[in-house]
Each structure stands twice: as C-alpha cells, then as structure tokens.
Design an enzyme around this catalytic site. Structure first.
Site, PDB file in Angstrom:
ATOM      1  N   GLU A 152      41.778  37.930  41.787  1.00 24.25           N
ATOM      2  CA  GLU A 152      42.304  37.856  40.424  1.00 24.25           C
ATOM      3  C   GLU A 152      43.160  36.596  40.386  1.00 24.25           C
ATOM      4  O   GLU A 152      44.272  36.573  40.898  1.00 24.25           O
ATOM      5  CB  GLU A 152      43.103  39.118  40.100  1.00 24.25           C
ATOM      6  N   SER A 170      46.812  32.013  42.886  1.00 24.39           N
ATOM      7  CA  SER A 170      46.252  30.774  42.367  1.00 24.39           C
ATOM      8  C   SER A 170      44.808  30.579  42.807  1.00 24.39           C
ATOM      9  O   SER A 170      44.351  31.160  43.803  1.00 24.39           O
ATOM     10  CB  SER A 170      47.089  29.584  42.841  1.00 24.39           C
ATOM     11  N   VAL A 171      44.091  29.717  42.090  1.00 21.76           N
ATOM     12  CA  VAL A 171      42.703  29.412  42.425  1.00 21.76           C
ATOM     13  C   VAL A 171      42.589  28.761  43.806  1.00 21.76           C
ATOM     14  O   VAL A 171      41.753  29.184  44.616  1.00 21.76           O
ATOM     15  CB  VAL A 171      42.061  28.524  41.338  1.00 21.76           C
ATOM     16  N   ASN A 203      54.879  37.591  40.031  1.00 20.60           N
ATOM     17  CA  ASN A 203      55.228  37.855  38.628  1.00 20.60           C
ATOM     18  C   ASN A 203      55.287  39.347  38.289  1.00 20.60           C
ATOM     19  O   ASN A 203      55.988  39.748  37.376  1.00 20.60           O
ATOM     20  CB  ASN A 203      54.271  37.113  37.682  1.00 20.60           C
ATOM     21  N   THR A 246      44.460  28.990  46.481  1.00 17.31           N
ATOM     22  CA  THR A 246      44.691  29.977  47.529  1.00 17.31           C
ATOM     23  C   THR A 246      43.577  31.010  47.547  1.00 17.31           C
ATOM     24  O   THR A 246      43.149  31.467  48.612  1.00 17.31           O
ATOM     25  CB  THR A 246      46.056  30.665  47.348  1.00 17.31           C
ATOM     26  N   GLU A 301      40.424  45.034  38.631  1.00 12.66           N
ATOM     27  CA  GLU A 301      41.539  45.938  38.871  1.00 12.66           C
ATOM     28  C   GLU A 301      41.565  46.909  37.693  1.00 12.66           C
ATOM     29  O   GLU A 301      41.171  46.557  36.578  1.00 12.66           O
ATOM     30  CB  GLU A 301      42.872  45.164  38.906  1.00 12.66           C
ATOM     31  N   CYS A 344      49.214  35.392  34.298  1.00 12.08           N
ATOM     32  CA  CYS A 344      47.946  34.682  34.520  1.00 12.08           C
ATOM     33  C   CYS A 344      47.001  34.757  33.326  1.00 12.08           C
ATOM     34  O   CYS A 344      46.219  33.837  33.094  1.00 12.08           O
ATOM     35  CB  CYS A 344      47.255  35.226  35.765  1.00 12.08           C
TER      36      CYS A 344
END
Length: 519
Positions: A265, A244-245, A168, A247, A493, A299
């Site tokens: 993140e 994603s969660v 994204n 992964t 971050e 996200c």
C-alpha cells in the site's frame, strides 16, 4: 505481567516524556534492547522534545521474534475460527475501553489532533471486531466429480506474516494488518515506523491480555536494516508493507528472493473532480477533508483538486476562507484541527515543495509557511499553515482556458507532497478531466462531486484508482477494501477480500472407486 506501557505513560500534557525505552515485544513481554544496539531519538512532533529512545533490532533479535511468532502460530492455527474470534473480540473490547488513553499517546507520538486520533482508535477496534466476525466463516468448497469421487478445498493460514507500518496511522495500521492475519490463523511480526514506535507495543500488550498465545503478535523496532532482515528471513511467509513507492519496490524485490507473498500500500497523488452541478458546500468540505487530515500526511489524499471552470471563483473563495481559519496548534486540545507534521526534516521538505511551486508559476492563496503557535511549549514543534495553490497564469488571466498542461506539469501537481498543500486546477469537459486525472503513475484513490448520478458512476468507472469517492472523500469503513492501482501498490487492506491475502487454498481430491491407470 509487568506494568503495561499504557499504564506507565505520564499523563500531564504535551511535552511529557515517555521514560521507557523497552519498545520491542515478543514472547509475551517487552524486551530490553541489546547493549550493542545504537539508540535513535524519537521526537514529539508538537514540541520537538525527545520522547524516548528507539533501539533497532539486529539479526539475532529479529530471529528471536520470528521464532516466538512461529511457536505461537503452531498453537493459534489449530484453534477453531470461533475460538480465535472470542479472543479477538476481547481485544477489541479492551481497546474500546481504553480509547482515550491510547489516542492521547498516539497524539504525543504522531502529532495529529486528538479528534482524529480518537477516530483512528475506533477504526482499529472496529477492524479487529470485523475480522473476528469473519474468523468463524472461513471455509472452502465441495466439488462433485464423476463416479462418486469428489474434491474439496481448505482455506489455510500462511504462517508467520510480517507487517511494516507507516508513521501517519501507527496504531490503526497495526490493527489493519494484524486483524485479518490473526483471524486466518497466522502470527504477525510487526515493525512500526522508527518515528512512531510506541503504540504498536500497546496493541501487542492488549492482544496478550485478551488471551492470545505469547508471541502471536510481536513488535520489532528499527529502520531499513531491520526491515531487510524481516523480508529475507526464511520463516516469513508474507510481507505487508505501507509506505513510499521506492521502499515498496525494495520490499517486493527482497521478498521475491524467498517467493513470499506481498501486499503493498504505497503513495498517491489522487484527483478530486468537482463538477459545476455539485453541491458546492459539500464539495468544499470534501476538498478540505481530502487535503488536510493528519496535516495532509495521508497517502490517499485528493491533492489534485480539479474544479470546473464556471465555479472556480466561488470554490476558491470558499475553500481559502475556510482554510485560513483552521485551528493549528496543540494537538491534545479538543478545538485543534491540525497538529504538527511528523518531523523537522519532513516539515522542511513540504515547505520546499511550496517554494518550488512558486518558482514554477503557482500562486499561494493562503498558508504555506512554518507556523509557531502562541503556546511557548510548542515553539520548537513542526507546525505549518495549511496551503492552497493555483497557477499564477490562471489567477491573473481570470480563469482563461488553454494553460492546463503548464499546471499539470508543475512539481506540486505531479509529486506526492505528503503535507497540507492543496493544488487547485480548472477544467472544462468531463473527457478532458478524466484524461488529466489518469495522467499519473499513481492510482490509490479518486473522488467526484456531482449531482448527476449517471456522470458520477461513469467517471468512477473511468478513473484508474483503487477507490473512488462519490460526493465525499477520505472515509475508510473497515468493511470496504482499500488499495491501489499502478504504482500505488497491489493487494488490499480491509473488507472480506483481504482474507484471501492472508490465507492459501489447498485442494483435496478424493477417489471413491478404483484407479484408472494407463500403466
């Protein structure tokens, strides 16, 4: 040096194909793919055309890239912080100078509007500039001990860090991960999403042009298999992942085998709370920003919009009116505010969420359908009309209380959709809405609109999220830390604190007298 990827990019219009497939980068140059590597087509979201071929890296290539990064790290880590800063500032200058060309390529590869892409590129160079400013400030402490002895601490780099990016914000995430890593003296091997492999290579070329050692920032292409090789490699000291969660859990598990540091993140299902004493105009604009940036593929988006019951009719009327007129279409046009979703399967997944919401009792107030722009070259693109959902029970009963549990249990309210779908839910009291807002496994972001400053800070303190926006939403200055609570991840971050996630402390104890021994 060979012609850069940015300079070789055809420059006509949406639908133009980038011809090069050499999208791996280490040792200071683009690397041709291995013959045995199976190509994967990369599509332009706005047209559905094949943009280029992505060749995933195997074990040999990953090892080559990491060895290249480690060799560069041995040089880079010996430089003074100010020396690293000068190179990073030059990279930021080059990005700033070429922002329009980089943004255009980002649009072609990602599908977001050119207006947003230009902001993303600006955020990228600002991030590099910010950490260049911190590079010369890295220091430890001096601690006086008894008898003239003393200790001091040194802040040292970790070594070779791996960055795994999302589709994204391809260029921006590459900068977010690499800037603090490089400022601390590390090298980075970066793996972009296989759906957006192009612009990370541009960043690698710019870093080289700015004067960084060959190999300091490498780009390896690939999907899950390549990511697995990176996480398991013994030379890698840290993995920073955005995605994603499910992964993220795998990245954490794989990295744990080598006791590597990890920053995650991950996803979100963030609440945006709008109280009746808000400035309604700003609240509506905030809700639109919280749901429709990058076609809703953000996200931290505030996709659960809780509106105090007394102002629900006015809010819905205004937000639906504005959502209906959002310009959807060619993302390279200045007037477009919503481009294409990343892929056809993802578009179908998002549309499926809307279908499921209707089955579970939601009413679509606008949008929620596949959209075909009038321009014929966009007819195969992955477009969708932005959608606003409410509970049909709520809608029919004219805002009557007593149905919150039903709405909160809907799939569209619980699960991350990652598309332009806003779910609007009524609430009555502050205590109630905080409880409902926190009733999620995610905790990435949150927001509150109110004129009551005490309430604003009270609600922010009680929301279980890494970020809380007060009277705004989805602004991410590079000076401010960004990251999640709960299953939205850990580590940060941006901001000064991120230096701590890309460095390690060494304590040195100095005895100035005789050793007192028990033996």
């Amino acid at each position: 040096m060979a012609q850069s990827l940015l300079d070789s990019m055809p420059g006509a219009s949406t639908g133009t194909v980038v011809v090069t497939d050499h999208l791996n980068f280490w040792g200071g140059k683009r690397v041709k793919p291995r013959q045995e590597s199976k190509a994967e087509a990369v599509f332009e979201p706005a047209t559905g055309r094949v943009l280029c071929q992505m060749f995933p890296c195997g074990a040999e290539e990953v090892d080559e890239a990491i060895r290249s990064a480690h060799a560069a790290y041995l040089k880079w880590s010996t430089l003074a912080g100010m020396e690293r800063a000068r190179v990073m500032l030059e990279a930021a200058r080059i990005i700033r100078e070429r922002r329009e060309k980089i943004a255009k390529l980002e649009v072609i590869n990602n599908g977001k509007s050119i207006t947003e892409a230009l902001v993303d590129i600006d955020v990228a160079w600002q991030c590099i500039e910010y950490y260049a400013g911190l590079a010369g400030t890295l220091s430890g402490q001096h601690i006086q001990l008894p008898g003239g002895a003393f200790a001091y601490t040194r802040r040292e780099p970790l070594g070779v860090c791996v960055g795994i990016g999302a589709w994204n914000y391809p260029f921006q995430i590459a900068a977010w991960k690499s800037a603090p890593a490089l400022a601390c003296g590390n090298a980075m091997v970066f793996k972009p999403s296989p759906m957006t492999p192009v612009t990370a290579v541009i960043l690698a070329e710019i870093y080289k042009e700015a004067g960084m050692p060959d190999g300091l920032f490498c780009v390896v292409q690939g999907g899950a298999e390549t990511g697995t090789l990176l996480c398991h490699h013994p030379t890698v000291a840290k993995v920073s992942f955005t995605g994603s969660v499910p992964t993220g859990k795998k990245v954490m598990e794989m990295s744990s085998k080598g006791v590597k540091q990890v920053t995650l993140e991950l996803g979100g299902k963030s609440p945006l709370i709008i109280f009746k004493d808000c400035e309604l105009e700003n609240a509506v604009k905030g809700a639109l920003m919280a749901n429709f940036l990058t076609q809703g593929q953000v996200c931290c988006n505030g996709t659960r919009v809780f509106v105090q019951r007394e102002i629900m009719p006015q809010f819905l009327e205004e937000v639906v009116k504005r959502t209906k007129v959002i310009p959807v279409g060619d993302p390279l046009l200045d007037g477009t505010r919503m481009g294409a979703l990343i892929s056809k399967p993802h578009l179908e997944k998002v549309l499926g969420f809307v279908t499921q919401a209707k089955k579970e009792g939601a009413k679509v107030l606008c949008g929620g359908d596949a959209f075909v722009p009038s321009d014929p070259k966009l007819k195969e693109g992955y477009f969708m009309s932005p959608c606003v959902l409410v509970c049909i029970v709520f809608y029919i009963q004219s805002f009557s209380p007593g149905t919150e549990n039903c709405r909160d249990n809907m799939t569209c309210v619980k699960e991350e959709i990652f598309g332009p779908v806003m779910s609007v839910l009524p609430f009555d009291t502050e205590e109630e809405v905080i409880r409902r807002a926190n009733n999620t496994t995610f905790g990435l972001a949150s927001g509150v609109f109110t004129r009551d400053i005490s309430r604003a800070h009270r609600v922010a303190a009680n929301l279980e999220a890494g970020t809380c926006f007060i009277n705004n939403y989805n602004i991410s200055p590079v000076e401010v830390p960004f990251g999640g609570y709960k299953m939205s991840g850990f580590g940060r971050e941006n901001g000064q604190v991120t230096i701590e996630y890309y460095s390690q402390l060494k304590t040195v104890v100095v005895e100035m007298g005789d050793v007192e021994s028990l033996f």
